[in-house]
Design a protein around this motif. Sequence first.
Motif, PDB file in Angstrom:
ATOM      1  N   ALA A 121       0.817  -1.204   0.000  1.00 13.76           N
ATOM      2  CA  ALA A 121       0.000   0.000   0.000  1.00 13.76           C
ATOM      3  C   ALA A 121       0.856   1.261   0.000  1.00 13.76           C
ATOM      4  CB  ALA A 121      -0.924  -0.003   1.209  1.00 13.76           C
ATOM      5  N   ALA A 122       2.032   1.190   0.632  1.00 12.65           N
ATOM      6  CA  ALA A 122       2.930   2.342   0.621  1.00 12.65           C
ATOM      7  C   ALA A 122       3.409   2.647  -0.788  1.00 12.65           C
ATOM      8  CB  ALA A 122       4.123   2.075   1.540  1.00 12.65           C
ATOM      9  N   ALA A 123       3.543   1.598  -1.600  1.00 16.16           N
ATOM     10  CA  ALA A 123       3.976   1.780  -2.985  1.00 16.16           C
ATOM     11  C   ALA A 123       2.819   2.138  -3.910  1.00 16.16           C
ATOM     12  CB  ALA A 123       4.661   0.508  -3.482  1.00 16.16           C
ATOM     13  N   ASP A 124       1.603   1.748  -3.533  1.00  8.17           N
ATOM     14  CA  ASP A 124       0.420   1.993  -4.360  1.00  8.17           C
ATOM     15  C   ASP A 124      -0.748   2.336  -3.448  1.00  8.17           C
ATOM     16  OD1 ASP A 124      -1.737   2.039  -6.059  1.00  8.17           O
ATOM     17  OD2 ASP A 124      -1.604  -0.064  -6.669  1.00  8.17           O
ATOM     18  N   PRO A 125      -1.094   3.624  -3.322  1.00 14.38           N
ATOM     19  CA  PRO A 125      -2.155   4.021  -2.386  1.00 14.38           C
ATOM     20  C   PRO A 125      -3.535   3.476  -2.751  1.00 14.38           C
ATOM     21  CG  PRO A 125      -1.491   5.866  -3.759  1.00 14.38           C
ATOM     22  CD  PRO A 125      -0.491   4.788  -4.000  1.00 14.38           C
ATOM     23  N   ASP A 126      -3.706   2.976  -3.961  1.00 13.85           N
ATOM     24  CA  ASP A 126      -4.984   2.393  -4.374  1.00 13.85           C
ATOM     25  C   ASP A 126      -4.926   0.864  -4.387  1.00 13.85           C
ATOM     26  OD1 ASP A 126      -6.079   4.943  -4.783  1.00 13.85           O
ATOM     27  OD2 ASP A 126      -5.324   5.027  -6.841  1.00 13.85           O
ATOM     28  N   TYR A 127      -3.999   0.305  -3.628  1.00 16.89           N
ATOM     29  CA  TYR A 127      -3.775  -1.141  -3.676  1.00 16.89           C
ATOM     30  C   TYR A 127      -5.016  -1.917  -3.264  1.00 16.89           C
ATOM     31  CZ  TYR A 127      -1.622  -5.683  -3.275  1.00 16.89           C
ATOM     32  OH  TYR A 127      -1.323  -7.011  -3.454  1.00 16.89           O
ATOM     33  N   LEU A 128      -5.260  -3.031  -3.962  1.00 19.64           N
ATOM     34  CA  LEU A 128      -6.366  -3.929  -3.668  1.00 19.64           C
ATOM     35  C   LEU A 128      -5.839  -5.287  -3.220  1.00 19.64           C
ATOM     36  CD1 LEU A 128      -8.691  -3.205  -6.739  1.00 19.64           C
ATOM     37  CD2 LEU A 128      -9.169  -2.646  -4.348  1.00 19.64           C
ATOM     38  N   LEU A 129      -6.366  -5.785  -2.099  1.00 13.05           N
ATOM     39  CA  LEU A 129      -6.031  -7.137  -1.662  1.00 13.05           C
ATOM     40  C   LEU A 129      -6.479  -8.130  -2.726  1.00 13.05           C
ATOM     41  CD1 LEU A 129      -5.030  -8.909   0.797  1.00 13.05           C
ATOM     42  CD2 LEU A 129      -7.468  -9.206   1.312  1.00 13.05           C
ATOM     43  N   THR A 130      -5.619  -9.098  -3.029  1.00 12.18           N
ATOM     44  CA  THR A 130      -5.902 -10.084  -4.069  1.00 12.18           C
ATOM     45  C   THR A 130      -6.028 -11.485  -3.481  1.00 12.18           C
ATOM     46  OG1 THR A 130      -3.575 -10.613  -4.480  1.00 12.18           O
ATOM     47  CG2 THR A 130      -4.515  -8.707  -5.674  1.00 12.18           C
ATOM     48  N   PRO A 131      -6.638 -12.411  -4.222  1.00 12.48           N
ATOM     49  CA  PRO A 131      -6.646 -13.806  -3.778  1.00 12.48           C
ATOM     50  C   PRO A 131      -5.236 -14.360  -3.601  1.00 12.48           C
ATOM     51  CG  PRO A 131      -8.293 -13.482  -5.482  1.00 12.48           C
ATOM     52  CD  PRO A 131      -7.484 -12.216  -5.432  1.00 12.48           C
ATOM     53  N   GLU A 132      -4.304 -13.865  -4.393  1.00 11.44           N
ATOM     54  CA  GLU A 132      -2.915 -14.309  -4.271  1.00 11.44           C
ATOM     55  C   GLU A 132      -2.313 -13.876  -2.936  1.00 11.44           C
ATOM     56  OE1 GLU A 132      -4.281 -14.612  -8.244  1.00 11.44           O
ATOM     57  OE2 GLU A 132      -4.175 -12.774  -7.013  1.00 11.44           O
ATOM     58  N   ASP A 133      -2.678 -12.677  -2.481  1.00  8.38           N
ATOM     59  CA  ASP A 133      -2.228 -12.229  -1.154  1.00  8.38           C
ATOM     60  C   ASP A 133      -2.734 -13.171  -0.073  1.00  8.38           C
ATOM     61  OD1 ASP A 133      -0.877  -9.886  -2.017  1.00  8.38           O
ATOM     62  OD2 ASP A 133      -2.769  -8.777  -2.061  1.00  8.38           O
ATOM     63  N   ILE A 134      -3.996 -13.573  -0.202  1.00 13.41           N
ATOM     64  CA  ILE A 134      -4.590 -14.471   0.790  1.00 13.41           C
ATOM     65  C   ILE A 134      -3.906 -15.834   0.744  1.00 13.41           C
ATOM     66  CG2 ILE A 134      -6.708 -15.650   1.502  1.00 13.41           C
ATOM     67  CD1 ILE A 134      -8.252 -13.224   0.363  1.00 13.41           C
ATOM     68  N   ALA A 135      -3.645 -16.325  -0.481  1.00 16.82           N
ATOM     69  CA  ALA A 135      -2.966 -17.623  -0.623  1.00 16.82           C
ATOM     70  C   ALA A 135      -1.574 -17.570   0.002  1.00 16.82           C
ATOM     71  CB  ALA A 135      -2.882 -18.002  -2.095  1.00 16.82           C
ATOM     72  N   GLU A 136      -0.873 -16.477  -0.205  1.00 17.97           N
ATOM     73  CA  GLU A 136       0.464 -16.322   0.381  1.00 17.97           C
ATOM     74  C   GLU A 136       0.377 -16.298   1.907  1.00 17.97           C
ATOM     75  OE1 GLU A 136       4.116 -13.023   0.418  1.00 17.97           O
ATOM     76  OE2 GLU A 136       2.546 -12.905  -1.121  1.00 17.97           O
ATOM     77  N   TRP A 137      -0.626 -15.592   2.425  1.00 18.15           N
ATOM     78  CA  TRP A 137      -0.803 -15.526   3.880  1.00 18.15           C
ATOM     79  C   TRP A 137      -1.131 -16.917   4.430  1.00 18.15           C
ATOM     80  CZ3 TRP A 137      -4.142 -16.691   7.720  1.00 18.15           C
ATOM     81  CH2 TRP A 137      -3.984 -16.038   8.945  1.00 18.15           C
ATOM     82  N   GLU A 138      -2.002 -17.658   3.758  1.00 15.46           N
ATOM     83  CA  GLU A 138      -2.394 -18.982   4.239  1.00 15.46           C
ATOM     84  C   GLU A 138      -1.245 -19.983   4.131  1.00 15.46           C
ATOM     85  OE1 GLU A 138      -7.221 -19.187   3.815  1.00 15.46           O
ATOM     86  OE2 GLU A 138      -6.048 -19.843   2.083  1.00 15.46           O
ATOM     87  N   ASP A 139      -0.377 -19.808   3.158  1.00 18.13           N
ATOM     88  CA  ASP A 139       0.811 -20.670   3.073  1.00 18.13           C
ATOM     89  C   ASP A 139       1.681 -20.511   4.314  1.00 18.13           C
ATOM     90  OD1 ASP A 139       0.109 -21.733   0.629  1.00 18.13           O
ATOM     91  OD2 ASP A 139       1.368 -20.373  -0.542  1.00 18.13           O
ATOM     92  N   ALA A 140       1.703 -19.292   4.839  1.00 16.29           N
ATOM     93  CA  ALA A 140       2.550 -19.014   6.008  1.00 16.29           C
ATOM     94  C   ALA A 140       1.864 -19.316   7.334  1.00 16.29           C
ATOM     95  CB  ALA A 140       2.989 -17.546   5.983  1.00 16.29           C
ATOM     96  N   HIS A 141       0.532 -19.152   7.377  1.00 15.71           N
ATOM     97  CA  HIS A 141      -0.151 -19.199   8.679  1.00 15.71           C
ATOM     98  C   HIS A 141      -1.279 -20.230   8.762  1.00 15.71           C
ATOM     99  CE1 HIS A 141       1.983 -15.531   9.758  1.00 15.71           C
ATOM    100  NE2 HIS A 141       1.596 -14.996   8.619  1.00 15.71           N
ATOM    101  N   GLY A 142      -1.631 -20.862   7.671  1.00 17.60           N
ATOM    102  CA  GLY A 142      -2.725 -21.821   7.687  1.00 17.60           C
ATOM    103  C   GLY A 142      -4.008 -21.241   7.106  1.00 17.60           C
TER     104      GLY A 142
END
Length: 268
Positions: A121-142
């Motif tokens: 978000a610091a690099a892109d103030p209009d950033y949108l959370l993506t399914p890929e972000d969620i997949a990356e988070w779940e890979d790390a945390h379940g």
Amino acid sequence: MAHHPIRGFALAAIFSSLIAAPAFGQSLDLSKSTIVDLTHPFDSKTIYWPTSPSGFELKSLHNGLTERGYFYAANSFCSPEHGGTHLDAPLHFARGHWTNAEIPVDRFVGPAFVIDVSAKAAADPDYLLTPEDIAEWEDAHGRIPQGAIVLLRTGWSARWSDRKAYLGDDAPGDATHLHFPGYGAQAAALLVVDRRAKLIGIDTASVDHGPSQDFLVHRIVAGADAAGLENLDNLDKLPATGAIVFALPMKISGGTGGPARIVAVVAR
């Protein structure tokens, strides 16, 4: 009724066991926890949506000594439902769905799963959370479980004292030039439809990002009878998993949203 010491001890023991009982795969031991306030204060500087006709208003009804000589203070307040740290009820964007007062109270309490996109978000103030972000988070945390409270950390709460920096624009009455990050529609659907999260929250003014004019994320969330939490604070003080959130709005009959005092319990 006379106090019975043994009965009182027994009740205290039962209460303590309930507090420490596992819930959502977690234990809540307040003696070993930190309470984190996720709520901005309500005052004359509280940020509301640019098209809101008014903000938070506090009026003193009495502040001083009474005729009988004791001190007494009381205020009245007036506020739109949607502004400051608040909840969006499903009715906000889904006709016939739950009002504030109709949301089952157990949906306001649950395990928090914090997704941090502050660097993006610091690099892109209009950033949108993506399914890929969620997949990356779940890979790390379940995998995010059913009944989760998902909180998106963008870092925007640090801008709260600067309305223009927080909203991306400060033109009065105009919400067409806003810039801040939010949930993408596909990510929101993944969370509230597939994962069946009961609340999603964010540290910006809206679960939709600033440029949105169709509020698709609001519509997806409301249509799933989930609710949104907006203008959160202190998400940087929460771990990715392990916190328990209490997000209690005013119980407004017929309400589409309302101010909320939201806290998290974090094990020390």
